[in-house]
Design a protein around this motif. Structure first.
Motif, mmCIF file in Angstrom:
data_model
loop_
_atom_site.group_PDB
_atom_site.id
_atom_site.type_symbol
_atom_site.label_atom_id
_atom_site.label_comp_id
_atom_site.label_asym_id
_atom_site.label_seq_id
_atom_site.Cartn_x
_atom_site.Cartn_y
_atom_site.Cartn_z
ATOM 1 N N ALA A 151 -0.851 9.361 7.176
ATOM 2 C CA ALA A 151 -1.818 8.325 7.233
ATOM 3 C C ALA A 151 -2.972 8.944 8.090
ATOM 4 C CB ALA A 151 -1.401 6.946 7.494
ATOM 5 N N ARG A 152 -2.281 9.191 9.451
ATOM 6 C CA ARG A 152 -3.259 9.936 10.249
ATOM 7 C C ARG A 152 -4.010 11.121 9.924
ATOM 8 N NH1 ARG A 152 0.878 9.071 13.869
ATOM 9 N NH2 ARG A 152 0.899 7.459 15.312
ATOM 10 N N ARG A 153 -3.302 11.855 9.100
ATOM 11 C CA ARG A 153 -3.906 13.252 8.593
ATOM 12 C C ARG A 153 -5.207 12.842 7.513
ATOM 13 N NH1 ARG A 153 0.870 15.451 7.305
ATOM 14 N NH2 ARG A 153 0.668 15.252 5.385
ATOM 15 N N SER A 154 -4.746 11.885 6.864
ATOM 16 C CA SER A 154 -5.759 11.450 5.643
ATOM 17 C C SER A 154 -7.089 10.825 6.457
ATOM 18 C CB SER A 154 -5.106 10.584 4.877
ATOM 19 O OG SER A 154 -3.971 11.018 4.070
ATOM 20 N N GLU A 155 -6.784 10.112 7.296
ATOM 21 C CA GLU A 155 -7.881 9.415 8.033
ATOM 22 C C GLU A 155 -8.770 10.598 8.979
ATOM 23 O OE1 GLU A 155 -6.702 6.000 10.409
ATOM 24 O OE2 GLU A 155 -8.657 5.233 10.324
ATOM 25 N N ASP A 156 -8.094 11.332 9.380
ATOM 26 C CA ASP A 156 -9.041 12.403 10.185
ATOM 27 C C ASP A 156 -9.456 13.317 9.344
ATOM 28 O OD1 ASP A 156 -7.699 11.382 12.574
ATOM 29 O OD2 ASP A 156 -6.255 13.321 12.502
ATOM 30 N N SER A 157 -9.301 13.431 8.046
ATOM 31 C CA SER A 157 -9.962 14.389 7.079
ATOM 32 C C SER A 157 -11.092 13.640 6.443
ATOM 33 C CB SER A 157 -8.855 15.201 6.396
ATOM 34 O OG SER A 157 -7.848 14.580 5.559
ATOM 35 N N GLY A 158 -11.203 12.388 6.507
ATOM 36 C CA GLY A 158 -12.345 11.777 6.070
ATOM 37 C C GLY A 158 -12.085 11.020 4.668
ATOM 38 N N ALA A 159 -10.705 10.841 4.514
ATOM 39 C CA ALA A 159 -10.468 9.957 3.551
ATOM 40 C C ALA A 159 -10.914 8.446 3.594
ATOM 41 C CB ALA A 159 -9.174 9.878 2.924
ATOM 42 N N LYS A 160 -11.198 7.564 2.612
ATOM 43 C CA LYS A 160 -11.728 6.408 2.809
ATOM 44 C C LYS A 160 -10.770 5.277 2.419
ATOM 45 C CE LYS A 160 -16.022 7.492 4.282
ATOM 46 N NZ LYS A 160 -17.070 8.181 3.340
ATOM 47 N N ALA A 161 -9.811 5.637 2.012
ATOM 48 C CA ALA A 161 -8.748 4.765 1.518
ATOM 49 C C ALA A 161 -7.391 5.631 0.988
ATOM 50 C CB ALA A 161 -9.095 3.923 0.282
ATOM 51 N N ILE A 162 -6.261 5.018 1.141
ATOM 52 C CA ILE A 162 -5.025 5.311 0.634
ATOM 53 C C ILE A 162 -4.798 4.836 -0.732
ATOM 54 C CG2 ILE A 162 -2.560 5.854 0.806
ATOM 55 C CD1 ILE A 162 -3.219 5.858 3.922
ATOM 56 N N PRO A 231 -7.839 1.194 4.061
ATOM 57 C CA PRO A 231 -7.181 0.404 3.075
ATOM 58 C C PRO A 231 -6.119 0.922 2.210
ATOM 59 C CG PRO A 231 -9.472 0.864 3.060
ATOM 60 C CD PRO A 231 -9.206 1.719 4.145
ATOM 61 N N VAL A 232 -5.160 0.456 2.166
ATOM 62 C CA VAL A 232 -4.162 0.758 1.259
ATOM 63 C C VAL A 232 -4.289 0.152 -0.281
ATOM 64 C CG1 VAL A 232 -1.553 1.089 0.772
ATOM 65 C CG2 VAL A 232 -2.368 1.195 3.160
ATOM 66 N N ILE A 233 -4.547 0.957 -1.055
ATOM 67 C CA ILE A 233 -4.740 0.467 -2.612
ATOM 68 C C ILE A 233 -3.468 0.766 -3.384
ATOM 69 C CG2 ILE A 233 -6.115 0.764 -4.683
ATOM 70 C CD1 ILE A 233 -8.565 1.479 -2.585
ATOM 71 N N LEU A 234 -2.764 -0.214 -3.972
ATOM 72 C CA LEU A 234 -1.596 0.047 -4.774
ATOM 73 C C LEU A 234 -2.021 0.362 -6.289
ATOM 74 C CD1 LEU A 234 0.948 -2.424 -3.236
ATOM 75 C CD2 LEU A 234 0.414 -0.466 -2.591
ATOM 76 N N LYS A 235 -1.428 1.643 -6.549
ATOM 77 C CA LYS A 235 -1.857 1.991 -7.956
ATOM 78 C C LYS A 235 -0.727 2.040 -8.664
ATOM 79 C CE LYS A 235 -3.695 5.921 -10.617
ATOM 80 N NZ LYS A 235 -2.515 6.504 -11.201
ATOM 81 N N GLY A 236 -0.478 1.212 -9.857
ATOM 82 C CA GLY A 236 0.402 1.163 -10.836
ATOM 83 C C GLY A 236 1.197 -0.180 -10.880
ATOM 84 N N ILE A 237 0.452 -1.103 -10.774
ATOM 85 C CA ILE A 237 0.905 -2.529 -10.553
ATOM 86 C C ILE A 237 0.672 -3.140 -12.167
ATOM 87 C CG2 ILE A 237 0.469 -5.036 -9.831
ATOM 88 C CD1 ILE A 237 1.465 -3.935 -7.389
ATOM 89 N N LEU A 238 1.763 -3.800 -12.703
ATOM 90 C CA LEU A 238 1.550 -4.435 -13.688
ATOM 91 C C LEU A 238 1.749 -6.003 -13.761
ATOM 92 C CD1 LEU A 238 2.845 -1.596 -16.270
ATOM 93 C CD2 LEU A 238 0.396 -2.318 -16.264
ATOM 94 N N ALA A 239 2.946 -6.239 -12.841
ATOM 95 C CA ALA A 239 3.594 -7.433 -13.011
ATOM 96 C C ALA A 239 2.644 -8.551 -11.946
ATOM 97 C CB ALA A 239 4.616 -7.552 -12.552
ATOM 98 N N PRO A 240 2.466 -9.529 -12.483
ATOM 99 C CA PRO A 240 1.558 -10.549 -11.470
ATOM 100 C C PRO A 240 2.372 -10.936 -10.196
ATOM 101 C CG PRO A 240 2.139 -11.668 -13.706
ATOM 102 C CD PRO A 240 2.475 -10.188 -13.783
ATOM 103 N N GLU A 241 3.936 -10.812 -10.293
ATOM 104 C CA GLU A 241 4.664 -11.082 -9.233
ATOM 105 C C GLU A 241 4.612 -9.979 -8.158
ATOM 106 O OE1 GLU A 241 5.564 -10.953 -12.374
ATOM 107 O OE2 GLU A 241 6.600 -12.832 -12.666
ATOM 108 N N ASP A 242 4.345 -8.547 -8.735
ATOM 109 C CA ASP A 242 3.937 -7.756 -7.677
ATOM 110 C C ASP A 242 2.640 -7.869 -7.244
ATOM 111 O OD1 ASP A 242 6.588 -6.427 -7.887
ATOM 112 O OD2 ASP A 242 5.946 -5.094 -9.622
ATOM 113 N N ALA A 243 1.708 -8.282 -7.804
ATOM 114 C CA ALA A 243 0.453 -8.221 -7.332
ATOM 115 C C ALA A 243 0.326 -9.556 -6.164
ATOM 116 C CB ALA A 243 -0.670 -8.908 -8.355
#
Ligand SMILES: Cc1cc2nc3c(=O)[nH]c(=O)nc-3n(C[C@H](O)[C@H](O)[C@H](O)COP(=O)(O)O)c2cc1C
Length: 363
Positions: A151-162, A231-243
């Motif tokens: 996370a630290r590396r990603s932020e330092d290298s300019g990513a706007k979200a994970i 921000p952490v964006i979760l990719k791969g959610i299908l179930a409303p319970e997980d949402a």
């Protein structure tokens, strides 16, 4: 409407008139092993087909007598202003298409002012300082230490979200790759040559049970949020319970996705999964989606069912395979142009007017 990146080129007369046709051109140019790797889904490819079929389950019910002399497709997502709500999904293995493929796609994203999801440090792929908006993609790390370092590396290298891919606990069982004796280690081998076969070192057959991130848990979000503003964006959610859990545990966004039908076979098509997830989230965080979007009307249906934006995976790769950087730009341009026209014909002058009343599900 913005002019096409290939305007005036020969391809404009002879080239693809829609996203489907980019695949046909790409198929002719690519080695079978590379084509199958990109096009394929898992096992019987039911999930892959479900994504496409889902768009047929929902019909648009357009509105008329609305002033659509101007149509605005722009939006703001996670603080990023975008001309159109279309993002480039993360796709590994681009080196099978051409050398430096990640760099070429990053340049296209920059030119088209879209967000790029990339596993690679995308800022490094183009001139330093270029205002590319990119989100870093990963499947998570097994320990808190590794996750916080990432996370630290990603932020330092300019990513706007994970963008954390949450549907990739194990390597899935992809028949096309297995039939081609395609091993994931071979992705590093670059573009396959004509007639080339690659020696199978480590087949991805189900029996091989290859772990990716089998122990990934909701704690991951806490780990990252403890050390980073991303921000952490979760990719791969299908179930409303997980949402619901994602909201409770502090995710900043969700991508409704089945990995383009490449992980678990027999799952629900993403457009069909979308409304329940949107309801479960109740507007607390943005919901995006991907899977099978090939037409502006597909995007419009996703937006109508509550998606704030969409991601496309294979189409940019088909554009890349067919015409390099210009092809990626063309794909993004074409889908955006189709969306704009679809919005106009459906009586929707901006994304703000689009809502669920614009679609009906077949009985
Ligand atoms: C060749 C290829 C590689 C992919 N690699 C990744 C990846 O590394 N991480 C990930 O989260 N999703 C990956 N995906 C899934 C895409 O991000 C996306 O969910 C999917 O392609 C969307 O469906 P579409 O191809 O129909 O647009 C990959 C998809 C393809 C086609």
């Amino acid at each position: 409407m913005a002019s096409s990146p290939l305007w005036g080129a020969e391809e404009d007369v002879l080239g693809p008139v829609n996203l489907h046709e980019f695949e046909e051109v790409a198929k002719k140019k690519l080695h079978k092993l590379a084509y199958d790797f990109i096009a394929g889904g898992v096992e019987d490819e039911r999930s892959l087909r479900a994504n496409f079929e889902a768009y047929g389950h929902w019909d648009l019910v357009p509105r008329v007598m609305v002033d659509v002399s101007k149509v605005d497709t722009s939006t703001k997502l996670f603080g990023i202003q975008m001309d159109q709500p279309i993002i480039i999904a993360p796709t590994g293995g681009k080196e099978l298409v051409m050398p430096k493929a990640d760099e070429v796609v990053a340049k296209a994203a920059l030119k088209m002012k879209t967000v790029l999801c990339s596993a690679t440090g995308a800022r490094k792929l183009i001139e330093d300082g270029e205002p590319l908006h990119w989100w870093v993609n990963g499947i998570g790390q097994a320990t808190r230490q590794l996750a916080t370092d990432f996370a630290r590396r990603s932020e330092d290298s300019g990513a706007k979200a994970i963008v954390l891919t949450v549907d990739n606990a194990y390597q899935s069982n992809r028949d096309r790759n297995n039939r081609n004796r395609f091993d994931y280690g071979m992705m590093q081998g670059g573009v396959p040559k004509e007639g080339e076969t690659r020696k199978l070192v480590n087949p991805a057959l189900a029996a091989n049970w290859q772990p990716h991130t089998p122990s990934l848990s909701w704690d991951y979000i806490d780990w990252v949020r403890g050390v980073s503003q991303l921000p952490v964006i979760l990719k791969g959610i299908l179930a409303p319970e997980d949402a619901e859990t994602a909201v409770k545990r502090g995710a900043a966004g969700i991508v409704v996705s089945n990995h383009g039908g490449r992980q678990l076979d027999g799952v629900i098509g993403t457009l069909d999964a979308l409304p329940d997830v949107v309801d479960a989230v109740g507007g607390k965080i943005p919901v995006l989606m991907d899977g099978g979007l090939r037409r502006g009307t597909d995007v419009l249906k996703a937006l109508s069912l509550g998606a704030k934006g969409v991601l496309i995976g294979r189409p940019p790769l088909w554009g890349l395979s067919a015409y390099g950087q210009a092809g990626v730009e063309r794909v993004l341009w074409m889908l955006g142009a189709e969306l704009k026209l679809a919005m106009a014909l459906a009586g929707q002058p901006s994304l703000a007017t689009i809502n669920r009343r614009l679609v009906r599900k077949h009985a």
